[in-house]
Design an enzyme around this catalytic site. Structure first.
Site, mmCIF file in Angstrom:
data_model
loop_
_atom_site.group_PDB
_atom_site.id
_atom_site.type_symbol
_atom_site.label_atom_id
_atom_site.label_comp_id
_atom_site.label_asym_id
_atom_site.label_seq_id
_atom_site.Cartn_x
_atom_site.Cartn_y
_atom_site.Cartn_z
ATOM 1 N N GLN A 151 -6.221 -5.401 -9.327
ATOM 2 C CA GLN A 151 -7.382 -4.643 -8.811
ATOM 3 C C GLN A 151 -7.746 -3.432 -9.677
ATOM 4 O OE1 GLN A 151 -7.936 -4.132 -4.558
ATOM 5 N NE2 GLN A 151 -8.098 -1.942 -4.817
ATOM 6 N N ASP A 172 9.333 7.601 2.458
ATOM 7 C CA ASP A 172 8.111 7.248 3.182
ATOM 8 C C ASP A 172 8.179 7.819 4.605
ATOM 9 O OD1 ASP A 172 5.705 5.034 2.882
ATOM 10 O OD2 ASP A 172 6.294 5.391 4.966
ATOM 11 N N TRP A 222 -6.418 3.819 1.490
ATOM 12 C CA TRP A 222 -6.474 5.012 0.631
ATOM 13 C C TRP A 222 -6.252 4.680 -0.845
ATOM 14 C CZ3 TRP A 222 -8.910 9.232 0.788
ATOM 15 C CH2 TRP A 222 -8.570 10.318 -0.026
ATOM 16 N N ASN A 223 -5.382 3.704 -1.121
ATOM 17 C CA ASN A 223 -5.166 3.352 -2.533
ATOM 18 C C ASN A 223 -6.444 2.794 -3.151
ATOM 19 O OD1 ASN A 223 -2.211 3.819 -2.748
ATOM 20 N ND2 ASN A 223 -2.226 2.322 -1.092
ATOM 21 N N GLU A 278 -8.435 4.280 -6.273
ATOM 22 C CA GLU A 278 -8.631 3.444 -7.469
ATOM 23 C C GLU A 278 -10.119 3.350 -7.809
ATOM 24 O OE1 GLU A 278 -6.464 -0.144 -6.401
ATOM 25 O OE2 GLU A 278 -4.592 1.006 -6.334
ATOM 26 N N GLU A 303 -6.230 4.274 9.390
ATOM 27 C CA GLU A 303 -7.060 5.473 9.187
ATOM 28 C C GLU A 303 -8.270 5.173 8.310
ATOM 29 O OE1 GLU A 303 -5.272 4.464 6.915
ATOM 30 O OE2 GLU A 303 -5.403 5.689 5.122
ATOM 31 N N GLN A 304 -8.560 3.897 8.086
ATOM 32 C CA GLN A 304 -9.600 3.529 7.117
ATOM 33 C C GLN A 304 -10.982 4.077 7.481
ATOM 34 O OE1 GLN A 304 -8.925 -0.698 7.083
ATOM 35 N NE2 GLN A 304 -6.857 -0.422 6.281
ATOM 36 N N GLY A 325 0.814 -1.220 0.000
ATOM 37 C CA GLY A 325 0.000 0.000 0.000
ATOM 38 C C GLY A 325 0.850 1.274 0.000
ATOM 39 N N HIS A 326 2.101 1.163 0.454
ATOM 40 C CA HIS A 326 2.992 2.322 0.484
ATOM 41 C C HIS A 326 3.853 2.383 -0.785
ATOM 42 C CE1 HIS A 326 2.789 3.479 4.911
ATOM 43 N NE2 HIS A 326 1.939 2.470 4.784
HETATM 44 O O1 LIG Z 1 -4.875 -8.695 -4.847
HETATM 45 C C1 LIG Z 1 -4.578 -7.502 -4.731
HETATM 46 C C2 LIG Z 1 -4.587 -6.825 -3.478
HETATM 47 C C3 LIG Z 1 -4.258 -5.502 -3.441
HETATM 48 N N1 LIG Z 1 -3.913 -4.847 -4.580
HETATM 49 C C4 LIG Z 1 -3.483 -3.437 -4.526
HETATM 50 O O2 LIG Z 1 -2.835 -3.195 -3.279
HETATM 51 C C5 LIG Z 1 -3.100 -1.883 -2.852
HETATM 52 C C6 LIG Z 1 -3.696 -1.943 -1.461
HETATM 53 O O3 LIG Z 1 -3.652 -0.662 -0.899
HETATM 54 P P1 LIG Z 1 -4.801 -0.116 0.072
HETATM 55 O O4 LIG Z 1 -6.104 -0.217 -0.559
HETATM 56 O O5 LIG Z 1 -4.399 1.260 0.493
HETATM 57 O O6 LIG Z 1 -4.833 -1.137 1.264
HETATM 58 P P2 LIG Z 1 -3.684 -1.600 2.318
HETATM 59 O O7 LIG Z 1 -2.548 -2.205 1.638
HETATM 60 O O8 LIG Z 1 -4.357 -2.424 3.342
HETATM 61 O O9 LIG Z 1 -3.249 -0.169 2.896
HETATM 62 C C7 LIG Z 1 -2.433 0.263 3.925
HETATM 63 O O10 LIG Z 1 -1.822 1.478 3.450
HETATM 64 C C8 LIG Z 1 -2.747 2.478 3.022
HETATM 65 C C9 LIG Z 1 -1.957 3.643 2.449
HETATM 66 O O11 LIG Z 1 -1.158 4.223 3.440
HETATM 67 C C10 LIG Z 1 -3.661 2.901 4.177
HETATM 68 O O12 LIG Z 1 -4.628 3.817 3.697
HETATM 69 C C11 LIG Z 1 -4.340 1.663 4.749
HETATM 70 O O13 LIG Z 1 -5.120 2.024 5.885
HETATM 71 C C12 LIG Z 1 -3.305 0.602 5.142
HETATM 72 O O14 LIG Z 1 -3.942 -0.588 5.609
HETATM 73 C C13 LIG Z 1 -4.064 -1.265 -3.854
HETATM 74 O O15 LIG Z 1 -3.315 -0.498 -4.769
HETATM 75 C C14 LIG Z 1 -4.644 -2.482 -4.569
HETATM 76 O O16 LIG Z 1 -5.009 -2.216 -5.914
HETATM 77 C C15 LIG Z 1 -3.923 -5.476 -5.805
HETATM 78 O O17 LIG Z 1 -3.654 -4.872 -6.843
HETATM 79 N N2 LIG Z 1 -4.256 -6.793 -5.829
#
Ligand SMILES: O=c1ccn([C@@H]2O[C@H](COP(=O)(O)OP(=O)(O)O[C@H]3O[C@H](CO)[C@@H](O)[C@H](O)[C@H]3O)[C@@H](O)[C@H]2O)c(=O)[nH]1
Length: 465
Positions: free
Chosen positions: A342, A119, A360-361, A365, A381-382, A15-16
């Protein structure tokens, strides 16, 4: 003449890192050379993402072996549970010396970097940058409103004055687009004092954060404009919040083909077979939240009972779909246990809603694809993102939750899915999401707010006044 050079140091969590890879692509499109710093265990996924960008390269430094972090874990997605998160965060501090050596030799090279974009969690990069005289910009991966709330709560601690967890919290100088109670606050900031080890870590990286030269924000002005001045007020000097997102929109989608494993291909085919536009709900809870098997069962039953087709990316490797519904969902539901594409799924015309944890991502998206969200925040922070998207922007609705920490029932999930996909609130949310999606795409185009901000940021880094 050599292109200007920027160093990017992502934290080792999907996510970062993903948005910083998108930022690298955005900078590369503006004729900037980018060096990404990473560790061997994260190198492959980075190299896969950047292979078609000649201006972007990466350098590896070894991840330290440290008590409390299972051997071989170099990314938070590999941690057995959130218990290991703090030791993992602490372990990254040992990257300081090797990073300093790399940056030092870059500073002596023909093309020294004009800045380091680090970061937030890698707070020690500030000391390295200061010692070598290079500006450090910070990247949080979160939205501006949630960051401003988090900073304000950290400083003013309004939750300590509240009589109950349901009291509205008042944050000085902030106009919130929703009511906020202490039960909405991330655990990391909702503490009685800042003495525990995690708070101490947050304080340390927060100190580096506010003393950075600027903040790169993955958001766009049209989404969070009114909260930017308040957010900037927490920073020292003239640090500016550069809102250059949604960063994912700088990615040429063909580069995501590297994630195209067999299941990605079959998901896209399956979606294309769904004739009715906006008929399928996509379900994913990100890369960090841990759901119990009992909770996953409720999700499965709720989706089945809703009657809507779905694609569900399940993170748990051990959970199995309850036997009694396997037959019932055949042809109507895809349960995928691999990494899915995704972004591409959300862009498919068959997708009409996203049951999301509101990382947030995922929010960006979904918004960028014009897809409304059924918000089910879980950690970090969700809950603030969920409130922004549902209550503040009207581009989503909330899953009804019972007591905090209780399993969310199949009925709540089923009702939420039906409302989002077929109800009036869902229809309104879709209209709002589609409008925001148009604004998001406009923001990153030539002349759009984020595009202009990106150019201004680069101009200022190249010619600091
Ligand atoms: O099978 C998958 C699973 C995830 N993703 C991608 O992975 C990312 C996931 O990011 P996010 O939706 O932000 O979730 P987390 O990874 O759980 O995020 C962490 O990081 C974020 C950004 O700091 C915070 O907002 C969240 O609270 C924190 O849990 C996204 O780009 C998704 O598209 C994929 O492409 N395929």
């Amino acid at each position: 003449m050599a292109l200007s050079h920027v160093v990017i140091f992502p934290f080792m969590a999907q996510g970062h890192a993903l948005p910083l890879l998108d930022l690298s692509k955005a900078l590369s499109s503006q004729q900037i050379t980018v060096t990404i710093i990473t560790t061997p265990g994260n190198a492959k996924s980075i190299s896969d993402c950047i292979h078609s960008y000649p201006n972007i390269s990466f350098l590896e430094i070894p991840f330290p072996a440290i008590d409390g972090v299972p051997e071989g874990c170099e990314n938070t997605s590999q941690l057995p549970s959130m218990e290991f998160h703090l030791p993992f965060l602490q372990a990254t501090k040992q990257l300081q010396n090797p990073f300093q050596n790399i940056l030092q030799s870059m500073m002596k090279s023909q093309n020294p970097p004009i800045c380091v974009i680090s970061d937030f969690f890698l707070g020690w990069t500030l000391a390295v940058c200061k010692a070598l005289g290079v500006p450090r910009l910070v990247f949080h991966g979160m939205g501006v409103l949630s960051m401003a709330i988090s900073k304000s709560v950290w400083v003013h601690q309004p939750q300590l004055k509240a009589k109950s967890v349901f009291d509205d919290l008042d944050l000085p100088g902030m106009k919130l687009p929703f009511t906020l109670t202490s039960s909405d606050l991330p655990d990391t900031i909702n503490t009685q004092n800042h003495d525990d080890p995690l708070s101490k870590f947050i304080e340390e990286v927060g100190e580096a954060d506010v003393n950075s030269s600027g903040i790169v924000c993955n958001t766009f002005e049209e989404l969070e404009r009114s909260h930017i001045p308040c957010f900037e007020s927490f920073y020292s000097g003239s640090a500016k919040a550069w809102c250059v997102g949604p960063l994912l929109l700088y990615d040429k989608m063909e580069d995501l083909d590297i994630h195209k494993n067999n299941s990605s291909v079959s998901i896209m085919q399956w979606l294309t077979e769904q004739i009715t536009p906006n008929s399928v709900i996509y379900v994913s809870f990100g890369t960090q939240a841990d759901l119990s098997d009992a909770q996953l069962d409720e999700v499965a039953f709720g989706l089945e009972e809703s009657g809507f087709p779905f694609v569900w990316a399940v993170r748990s490797k051990t959970w199995c779909l309850p036997k009694d519904i396997e037959e019932k969902i055949k042809g109507r539901g895809l349960v995928i246990k691999e990494w899915v594409d995704q972004r591409r799924i959300l862009l498919h015309r068959a997708i009409g809603g996203f049951l999301s944890h509101c990382g947030w991502n995922s929010v960006l998206e979904s918004v960028s694809a014009g897809v409304p969200i059924l918000a089910w925040p879980m950690i970090a922070e969700q809950s603030l993102n969920a409130k922004l998207i549902a209550d503040g922007l009207g581009a989503g609705i909330n899953v009804k939750k019972e007591a905090a920490g209780a399993v969310v029932s199949r009925e709540a999930i089923c009702d939420g899915v039906r409302e989002l996909m077929g109800g009036e609130k869902g229809r309104n949310a879709r209209e709002r999401a589609e409008a925001l999606g148009r604004e998001a795409r406009r923001a990153v185009q030539e002349g759009g707010s984020s595009h202009r901000t990106l150019q201004k940021m680069i101009g200022q880094l190249k010619n600091p006044s």
